[in-house]
Design an enzyme around this catalytic site. Structure first.
Site, mmCIF file in Angstrom:
data_model
loop_
_atom_site.group_PDB
_atom_site.id
_atom_site.type_symbol
_atom_site.label_atom_id
_atom_site.label_comp_id
_atom_site.label_asym_id
_atom_site.label_seq_id
_atom_site.Cartn_x
_atom_site.Cartn_y
_atom_site.Cartn_z
ATOM 1 N N PRO A 18 9.336 20.567 -21.562
ATOM 2 C CA PRO A 18 9.585 19.883 -21.606
ATOM 3 C C PRO A 18 10.597 18.679 -20.732
ATOM 4 O O PRO A 18 11.859 19.371 -20.852
ATOM 5 C CB PRO A 18 9.733 19.722 -22.865
ATOM 6 C CG PRO A 18 10.215 20.894 -23.273
ATOM 7 C CD PRO A 18 9.482 21.883 -22.657
ATOM 8 N N CYS A 102 18.687 21.199 -25.684
ATOM 9 C CA CYS A 102 19.766 20.423 -25.082
ATOM 10 C C CYS A 102 21.452 20.241 -24.485
ATOM 11 O O CYS A 102 21.652 20.278 -25.834
ATOM 12 C CB CYS A 102 19.478 18.529 -25.206
ATOM 13 S SG CYS A 102 19.889 17.216 -24.053
ATOM 14 N N LYS A 143 12.637 25.673 -29.123
ATOM 15 C CA LYS A 143 12.722 25.551 -27.571
ATOM 16 C C LYS A 143 14.122 25.739 -28.011
ATOM 17 O O LYS A 143 14.735 24.468 -28.047
ATOM 18 C CB LYS A 143 12.518 24.805 -26.474
ATOM 19 C CG LYS A 143 12.530 25.213 -25.198
ATOM 20 C CD LYS A 143 11.641 24.297 -23.638
ATOM 21 C CE LYS A 143 11.947 23.983 -22.656
ATOM 22 N NZ LYS A 143 13.733 23.480 -22.612
ATOM 23 N N HIS A 173 14.827 29.686 -22.696
ATOM 24 C CA HIS A 173 15.507 29.414 -21.410
ATOM 25 C C HIS A 173 16.767 30.384 -20.927
ATOM 26 O O HIS A 173 17.723 30.550 -21.549
ATOM 27 C CB HIS A 173 16.455 28.032 -21.132
ATOM 28 C CG HIS A 173 16.979 27.155 -20.340
ATOM 29 N ND1 HIS A 173 17.466 25.928 -20.265
ATOM 30 C CD2 HIS A 173 17.159 27.982 -18.604
ATOM 31 C CE1 HIS A 173 17.413 25.827 -18.660
ATOM 32 N NE2 HIS A 173 17.668 27.124 -18.002
ATOM 33 N N ASN A 204 11.661 31.032 -19.622
ATOM 34 C CA ASN A 204 11.885 29.742 -18.921
ATOM 35 C C ASN A 204 13.554 30.416 -18.053
ATOM 36 O O ASN A 204 14.120 30.325 -18.443
ATOM 37 C CB ASN A 204 12.169 28.459 -19.945
ATOM 38 C CG ASN A 204 12.739 26.806 -19.389
ATOM 39 O OD1 ASN A 204 13.877 26.814 -19.575
ATOM 40 N ND2 ASN A 204 11.833 26.889 -18.325
ATOM 41 N N ASP A 206 14.259 28.480 -13.913
ATOM 42 C CA ASP A 206 14.358 29.014 -12.694
ATOM 43 C C ASP A 206 13.026 29.571 -11.821
ATOM 44 O O ASP A 206 12.802 30.195 -10.727
ATOM 45 C CB ASP A 206 14.742 29.932 -12.232
ATOM 46 C CG ASP A 206 16.747 28.941 -12.038
ATOM 47 O OD1 ASP A 206 16.583 28.228 -12.509
ATOM 48 O OD2 ASP A 206 17.681 29.646 -12.213
HETATM 49 C C1 LIG Z 1 15.677 16.722 -15.993
HETATM 50 C C2 LIG Z 1 15.734 17.402 -17.500
HETATM 51 C C3 LIG Z 1 15.093 16.888 -18.868
HETATM 52 C C4 LIG Z 1 14.825 17.617 -19.177
HETATM 53 N N1 LIG Z 1 14.860 17.219 -20.634
HETATM 54 C C5 LIG Z 1 14.371 18.165 -21.984
HETATM 55 C C6 LIG Z 1 14.081 18.564 -23.270
HETATM 56 O O1 LIG Z 1 13.810 16.904 -23.723
HETATM 57 N N2 LIG Z 1 13.947 19.535 -24.118
HETATM 58 C C7 LIG Z 1 14.250 20.399 -23.959
HETATM 59 O O2 LIG Z 1 13.878 21.369 -24.513
HETATM 60 N N3 LIG Z 1 13.880 20.711 -22.355
HETATM 61 C C8 LIG Z 1 14.673 19.690 -21.807
HETATM 62 N N4 LIG Z 1 15.401 20.466 -20.149
HETATM 63 C C9 LIG Z 1 14.870 21.704 -20.107
HETATM 64 C C10 LIG Z 1 13.901 22.127 -19.211
HETATM 65 O O3 LIG Z 1 13.266 21.923 -20.687
HETATM 66 C C11 LIG Z 1 13.968 23.465 -18.878
HETATM 67 O O4 LIG Z 1 14.397 24.357 -19.778
HETATM 68 C C12 LIG Z 1 15.013 23.755 -17.950
HETATM 69 O O5 LIG Z 1 14.891 22.575 -16.545
HETATM 70 C C13 LIG Z 1 14.875 24.824 -17.274
HETATM 71 O O6 LIG Z 1 14.020 25.515 -16.407
HETATM 72 P P1 LIG Z 1 13.185 25.132 -14.668
HETATM 73 O O7 LIG Z 1 14.849 26.142 -14.386
HETATM 74 O O8 LIG Z 1 12.408 26.431 -15.051
HETATM 75 O O9 LIG Z 1 13.733 23.920 -14.843
HETATM 76 C C14 LIG Z 1 14.964 19.431 -19.145
HETATM 77 C C15 LIG Z 1 15.556 19.555 -17.829
HETATM 78 C C16 LIG Z 1 15.601 18.337 -17.162
HETATM 79 C C17 LIG Z 1 15.999 18.652 -15.525
#
Ligand SMILES: Cc1cc2nc3c(=O)[nH]c(=O)nc-3n(C[C@H](O)[C@H](O)[C@H](O)COP(=O)(O)O)c2cc1C
Length: 332
Positions: A18, A102, A143, A173, A204, A206
Site C-alpha cells: 500500500p 508509516c 503492516k 518492512h 517487504n 527494496d
Molecule cells: C509514496 C509512498 C507512500 C507510502 N504509503 C504507505 C501507506 O499508506 N501504508 C503503508 O503501510 N506503507 C506505505 N508506504 C511504505 C510501502 O508500503 C513500503 O513498505 C515501502 O515503500 C518499502 O517497500 P519498497 O522498498 O518495495 O518500496 C509508502 C511508501 C511510499 C514510497
C-alpha cells in the site's frame, strides 16, 4: 503453494505494497491485472468525521473492486480504530490491514502516536489489534517496520502480539522508523521473526528484480513478498516476477508496445478517477495534474524514454493536450 490469508487463497504470493498517493483504484486494478495476489488500499483515516473529504471518499472500499479487498487503516485510539474497521468492513472491506509502519511526521511525528510511532508502545499495539479483531468478522492483517530504531527493534514481539491476538498475516518492512527509506532494507530481522510465529510473514523492502526477490524469499523463508516502489510505472513487474519465481505464466506478452499502451491506460484511468473527461478541454493546471504528472514521470523513467516533450507534457494546460503529447512521446 500460494499464500493464504485466513480463507483467502491468493492468486500469487507477490503482493502490492500500500502506498498513499500512489495505490489508488487505477493502480490496484493494473497490478492485479498483472498478477499481484493482493493490492491493499492506501491508508485511510480511522477518524470517521473525515468521511466526506475527497481524499477519504477516494479511499473507501469499492464493491466493484476484485476480491479480496484489503483496506489499510491508520490511527491511535483502539476503540476509534475498531469502530472505523467495523464501518469499512460493512462498506465492503474483506481484509482490514493496520498500519504500524508509516514514518511521516503527520502520522508518527513527536506529537503523534500512529503508524510506526505505535511500535514504541507494545501495550497499545496489543489493544488496537485486539479491539479490531473483536469488532470485525473479516481477517485482520498488520503492516509494520522492524522497530522504532535499531536499539529498540521489536519485530518479533510485535509479530507474537499479532499472532496471539488473532491476526491472519503480517507484512514486515525491513527498516526501522529511524531508517525512514535510507538504503538498504535488511532481511535478517524478517528471517528471525519468521522463526517465532506460524502465521504468514510477508517480506517487504527494496524488492525490485527476480534475482533479489528469490534471494529474499529463500533467506527469510517468508510466505510472500510485497513490492512497493519497484512497481512505479511498471505494473508488469508482477508478471515478470511471478513467471521467474513461481512459474506463473503471464496472460499476455509484455512487449514495448504493450508497455506503452499500459502507460496510456494508467493515465486515462487517473483522469477518470478524478472526474476529468479527456475529450474535453479541461483545465489541467490545478490539483489533479499532480496525480497525472506523477504517472507520466513514472512511465517515462521506467521505460527510459528521453524526450524533449517532457516539459511540455508536464506543463500542459489541458487534459487533451497532455494526453496527446504523452502519446506522441510514447509512440513516435
Ligand atoms: C509514496 C509512498 C507512500 C507510502 N504509503 C504507505 C501507506 O499508506 N501504508 C503503508 O503501510 N506503507 C506505505 N508506504 C511504505 C510501502 O508500503 C513500503 O513498505 C515501502 O515503500 C518499502 O517497500 P519498497 O522498498 O518495495 O518500496 C509508502 C511508501 C511510499 C514510497
Amino acid at each position: 503453494m500460494t499464500l493464504k490469508i485466513a480463507n483467502f487463497e491468493l492468486a500469487s504470493s507477490l503482493l502490492q505494497a500500500p502506498m498513499a498517493g500512489v495505490t489508488d483504484r487505477v493502480y490496484r486494478d493494473l497490478v492485479r491485472e498483472h498478477g499481484a495476489g493482493l493490492a491493499t488500499s492506501e491508508m485511510i483515516t480511522s477518524d470517521l468525521s473525515l468521511l466526506n473529504t475527497k481524499k477519504t471518499q477516494l479511499r473507501l472500499p469499492q464493491m466493484d473492486e476484485s476480491s479480496p479487498r484489503s483496506i489499510q487503516i491508520v490511527g491511535t485510539e483502539p476503540s476509534v480504530m475498531a469502530e472505523a474497521a467495523k464501518f469499512y468492513a460493512e462498506q465492503g472491506a474483506e481484509i482490514i490491514d493496520i498500519n504500524f509502519g508509516c514514518p511521516v511526521k503527520k502520522v508518527a511525528g513527536s506529537k503523534k502516536l500512529a503508524g510506526s510511532a505505535l511500535l514504541k508502545d507494545e501495550v497499545r499495539v496489543k489493544r488496537i489489534i485486539e479491539s479490531i479483531v473483536s469488532a470485525v468478522n473479516v481477517p485482520v492483517t498488520i503492516k509494520y517496520r522492524t522497530g522504532w530504531d535499531m536499539k529498540t527493534r521489536n519485530a518479533i514481539r510485535i509479530a507474537q502480539i499479532a499472532e496471539n491476538a488473532g491476526v491472519a498475516a503480517v507484512a514486515l518492512h525491513g527498516r526501522t522508523r529511524e531508517d525512514k527509506y535510507k538504503p538498504y532494507a535488511e532481511y535478517e530481522t524478517i528471517r528471525q521473526t519468521k522463526k517465532y510465529v506460524s502465521i504468514p510473514i510477508i517480506a517487504n523492502g527494496d524488492i525490485c528484480n527476480a534475482k533479489q526477490a528469490a534471494f529474499i524469499l529463500d533467506y527469510t523463508q517468508a510466505d510472500g513478498l510485497m513490492v512497493g516502489r519497484a512497481s512505479f510505472g511498471q505494473p508488469w513487474i508482477f508478471s515478470e516476477l511471478n513467471k521467474l519465481l513461481f512459474k506463473i505464466q503471464p496472460t499476455c506478452e509484455i512487449t514495448d508496445t504493450y508497455k506503452r499502451e499500459i502507460a496510456l491506460k494508467h493515465l486515462r484511468g487517473v483522469y477518470k478517477l478524478h472526474n476529468l473527461d479527456a475529450n474535453r478541454l479541461d483545465d489541467c493546471t490545478t490539483n489533479h495534474s499532480r496525480f497525472a504528472n506523477k504517472v507520466i514521470n513514472w512511465y517515462l523513467l521506467s521505460m527510459s524514454i528521453q524526450t524533449d516533450l517532457r516539459p511540455k507534457i508536464l506543463g500542459a494546460r489541458t487534459v487533451r493536450e497532455q494526453l496527446s503529447l504523452f502519446e506522441e512521446a510514447l509512440f513516435k
